[in-house]
Design a protein around this motif. Structure first.
Motif, short mmCIF file in Angstrom:
data_model
loop_
_atom_site.label_atom_id
_atom_site.label_comp_id
_atom_site.label_asym_id
_atom_site.label_seq_id
_atom_site.Cartn_x
_atom_site.Cartn_y
_atom_site.Cartn_z
N ASP A 207 5.62 4.16 2.06
CA ASP A 207 6.14 5.29 2.84
C ASP A 207 6.98 4.80 4.02
O ASP A 207 8.04 5.35 4.30
CB ASP A 207 4.99 6.17 3.34
N ARG B 39 7.17 6.27 -5.52
CA ARG B 39 5.99 5.52 -5.08
C ARG B 39 5.27 4.90 -6.28
O ARG B 39 4.91 3.73 -6.27
CB ARG B 39 5.02 6.40 -4.30
N LYS B 40 5.10 5.68 -7.34
CA LYS B 40 4.43 5.19 -8.54
C LYS B 40 5.21 4.03 -9.15
O LYS B 40 4.64 3.03 -9.59
CB LYS B 40 4.27 6.33 -9.54
N THR C 72 0.86 -1.19 0.00
CA THR C 72 0.00 0.00 0.00
C THR C 72 0.89 1.23 0.00
O THR C 72 2.12 1.14 0.20
CB THR C 72 -0.88 0.02 1.26
N ASP C 73 0.28 2.40 -0.17
CA ASP C 73 1.05 3.65 -0.06
C ASP C 73 1.71 3.75 1.31
O ASP C 73 2.85 4.19 1.42
CB ASP C 73 0.16 4.86 -0.29
N HIS D 82 4.66 0.81 -7.16
CA HIS D 82 3.37 0.22 -7.52
C HIS D 82 3.44 -0.46 -8.89
O HIS D 82 2.93 -1.56 -9.08
CB HIS D 82 2.26 1.27 -7.51
#
Length: 153
Positions: A124, A141-142, A119-120, A145
């Motif tokens: 993080d 982050r992108k 998850t984000d 994913h």
């Protein structure tokens, strides 16, 4: 003193004071310059290596404490997660200056090896402490994913 470490799957022996930080042994003794010096106090993540699969700051790791450890640097990172991360990094053009990227890639690879669909919040937490001077955090982050999606496909 002679120090023997397993780095990127290869046994390496060199002479060093046992209190020498791994960062300097990698760069100065072994010529492996992919691991960067950033702050020297384990606050920025530029010197990140994976120690037995966990992201660790090499500027604070003494070679005398690492007998028997498996160290992976950016030069030796491989596998499904590493391949997916590196492909996503290139596809999304994550780096700007690139200075922090070896540490970012090693931390992201360790994350995906442990949590294949993060998850984000997972991202993080895993990437916390890896400072990007160019502030490419949204692209990082992108890319994580995207790498997770590539691994599922």
């Amino acid at each position: 003193m002679s120090v023997t470490l397993t780095i990127n799957g290869e046994t390496r022996t060199f002479d060093a004071d046992p209190e020498t930080p791994l960062l300097w042994a990698l760069r100065d003794e072994l010529g492996m310059t992919g691991t960067k010096f950033g702050c020297g106090i384990a606050a920025c993540g530029a010197c990140t290596v994976n120690w037995d699969g966990f992201p660790s700051r090499s500027c604070q790791m003494q070679v005398g404490d690492l007998e028997g450890a498996n160290i992976t640097t950016i030069e030796g990172v491989n596998g499904k997660a590493a391949d997916a991360i590196q492909a996503a990094w290139q596809e999304l053009e994550v780096p700007q200056c690139g200075y922090c990227q070896s540490g970012q890639i090693l931390a992201a690879t360790a994350l995906l090896e442990e949590t294949p669909n993060p998850t984000d919040e997972d991202i993080d937490a895993a990437m916390d402490g890896n400072v990007c001077r160019c502030a490419t955090y949204a692209r990082i982050r992108k890319a994580i994913h995207l790498a997770a999606d590539k691994m599922e496909a």
